[in-house]
Design an enzyme around this catalytic site. Structure first.
Site, PDB file in Angstrom:
ATOM      1  CB  THR A 220      -0.943   0.005   1.215  1.00 27.11           C
ATOM      2  OG1 THR A 220      -1.837  -1.101   1.109  1.00 27.11           O
ATOM      3  CG2 THR A 220      -1.736   1.296   1.287  1.00 27.11           C
TER       4      THR A 220
ATOM      5  CB  THR B  86      34.433 -38.960 -12.713  1.00 29.95           C
ATOM      6  OG1 THR B  86      35.332 -40.067 -12.652  1.00 29.95           O
ATOM      7  CG2 THR B  86      33.995 -38.739 -14.159  1.00 29.95           C
TER       8      THR B  86
ATOM      9  CB  SER C 164      48.003 -11.873  -0.234  1.00 27.44           C
ATOM     10  OG  SER C 164      48.468 -11.952   1.101  1.00 27.44           O
ATOM     11  CB  SER C 165      47.573  -7.352   3.044  1.00 28.48           C
ATOM     12  OG  SER C 165      47.267  -8.329   4.041  1.00 28.48           O
TER      13      SER C 165
ATOM     14  CE  LYS D 251      47.019 -16.856  -1.821  1.00 27.90           C
ATOM     15  NZ  LYS D 251      45.621 -16.595  -2.167  1.00 27.90           N
TER      16      LYS D 251
ATOM     17  CB  SER E  33      -7.429  -2.160  -4.816  1.00 33.34           C
ATOM     18  OG  SER E  33      -6.859  -2.723  -3.651  1.00 33.34           O
ATOM     19  CB  THR E  34      -2.573  -1.575  -2.671  1.00 34.56           C
ATOM     20  OG1 THR E  34      -2.434  -0.191  -2.341  1.00 34.56           O
ATOM     21  CG2 THR E  34      -1.233  -2.267  -2.498  1.00 34.56           C
ATOM     22  CG  ASN E  35      -5.263  -5.658  -2.203  1.00 33.10           C
ATOM     23  OD1 ASN E  35      -4.251  -5.178  -1.694  1.00 33.10           O
ATOM     24  ND2 ASN E  35      -6.360  -5.910  -1.508  1.00 33.10           N
TER      25      ASN E  35
END
Length: 481
Positions: A104, A190, A321-322, A327, A143-145
């Site tokens: 609504t 697999t 990476s820090s 990396k 209507s909202t509906n």
């Protein structure tokens, strides 16, 4: 300091001060106060805003045709809606994406913005509703509906085809890689164990097929969204609407939106049933699951670069990476994996919300809408990112892949029809025990000539079905077992 000027608006609960320059009104303002949930407004979904405007435009035109709304007001409403559909005033749609009231607040936000812009077009001040009212005129016969679920379907229908386009572009990228890698021999696996040889092109072609199938499933789901309940008003009985309104509004909506909508055969059922949203969400989950599987494969195949599979190289997008120099991580597949996890969770939310509907209405369509649009938009953006920043730049480590085949025990499977299952098993066991290549042992034992073995190990021989003349009938039967 200048003082803010407000205007006074009135609703069922009394008077309230609304900012004078706001296009929204008292109903929207109360919703903003009541639902400070996510901090994200419905304006984040422009397809939804445009759908609401299209519905209001179609309704005004239908009401005008039926003699219920005068041409001056109808024209002003139509012009306001056209502006919104052109991208204007979206920032005035301010209610939270998660809200109570079955939508609504969203419907009233649209009614008020359209009414106030229409008032300006007629030469009146915002909030001067005696000339054009949000409920009496913009929301006439509605209507909202019926407005809200119709808007959700229009918005979802539009956005689905953009997702399908993104999936198609991603599919074509995998197809191009399948052609590029068509002669790159590798080992298939697999259960993460060596199986039999294949080409990298064959591996990538499967991803293209998977995505192609899901594009078709999305288009099938879109067909269900064309059935709407516009004109049913509150519960599907059409209360307060002209007997011809539903058909006329539906026809006008088709002309305005270009979407071939149709009135549901049972409007009471259509007002309460969220099955089309559940169906679409299930397809989105299917897309997410497949995309995530593909990304799992890309991360695994590119793992290493030296201590993993190392079969393909993904484009380097950022430092990984820090602390670890050099990396680089598979960040693009990782982000798409996370989108998939979100979509799977959204599907569960939609499932619960659809199930929780009671009697003639489902009050939980706002969370269905939010979850659906998140899933569609994030999947589309994920597909675009995966295509542009990952798949197009993938390269193959051809020599490494070929060496894997030559070193693999799995190649012994290709020897079954030529030297018999028992002999092939002995060769495989000897190779495992000694660490030597299968081909070396075959030649050493005189089971095949070098020319025969060279012919057998050609990619087109190893990776395609072909007629084989077994050396012994008992070996052929053993191979079948």
């Amino acid at each position: 300091m200048s003082q803010r000027i407000d205007r006074t608006e009135h609703d069922l609960l009394g008077d309230k001060q609304v900012p004078a320059d706001a296009y929204y009104g008292v109903h929207t303002l109360r919703a903003m106060e009541n639902f400070p949930i996510t901090g994200t407004s419905i304006a984040i979904y422009p397809d939804l805003i445009n759908a609401l405007a299209a519905i209001k435009q179609a309704a005004a035109q239908a009401n005008n045709q039926l003699g219920l709304l005068d041409s001056q007001r109808a024209d002003a409403i139509v012009r306001a809606c056209e502006e919104i559909r052109a991208g204007r005033l979206h920032n005035a749609f301010v209610v939270d994406v998660i809200q109570g009231g079955a939508g609504t607040s969203t419907n009233m936000n649209a009614n008020e913005v359209i009414a106030n812009r229409a008032l300006e077009l007629l030469g009146h001040a915002k909030g001067d509703y005696q000339h054009l009212d949000p409920c009496e005129h913009v929301n006439m016969s509605q209507s909202t509906n019926d407005v809200y679920p119709t808007a959700l379907k229009l918005a979802a229908y539009t956005s689905i085809f953009r997702l399908a386009d993104a999936l198609t572009i991603l599919r074509r990228a995998f197809e191009a890689k399948a052609v590029e890698f068509r002669d790159v021999l590798k080992m298939g696996r697999t259960q993460l164990q060596d199986a039999v040889p294949m080409t990298l092109g064959q591996e990538f072609s499967t991803y293209a097929v998977m995505l192609s199938e899901d594009v078709e499933r999305l288009k099938e789901a879109a067909l269900l969204l064309r059935e709407i309940n516009l004109g049913t008003t509150a519960i599907g009985t059409g209360t307060n609407a002209h007997p011809e309104y539903a058909a006329r509004a539906c026809g006008q909506l088709y002309e305005v939106s270009g979407i071939p909508v149709m009135i549901a055969p049972n409007l009471i059922e259509a007002t309460q049933d969220c099955g089309a949203f559940v169906q679409l969400s299930g397809v989105l989950k299917r897309v997410a699951v497949k995309l995530s599987k593909i990304c799992n494969d890309l991360r695994l195949l590119s793992s290493g670069p030296r201590a993993g599979f190392g079969e393909i190289n993904l484009p380097s997008r950022l430092a990984g990476s820090s602390i670890m120099p050099g990396k680089v991580n598979p960040v693009i597949p990782e982000v798409v994996n996370q989108i998939a996890f979100e979509v799977i969770g959204n599907d569960m939310t939609i499932t619960f919300a659809a199930e929780a509907g009671q009697l003639q209405l489902n009050a939980f369509e706002p969370i269905i809408a939010h979850s659906l649009f998140k899933s569609i938009n994030h999947l589309r953006q994920g597909c675009q990112t995966l295509t542009e920043h990952c798949v197009l730049g993938i390269t193959a480590n051809r020599e490494h892949l070929r060496a894997n085949v030559e070193n693999s025990i799995g190649i012994a499977t290709a020897l079954n029809p030529h030297i018999g299952h028992a002999s092939a098993a002995e060769v495989a066991s000897a190779a495992i025990a000694s660490g030597r290549r299968v081909a070396e042992i075959v030649l050493e034992r005189g089971l095949m000539s070098a020319e025969e073995l060279t012919e057998l190990l050609r990619p087109e021989v190893l990776t395609q079905p072909r007629l084989i003349q077994p050396t012994k009938i008992e070996d052929w039967c053993s191979a079948l077992v």
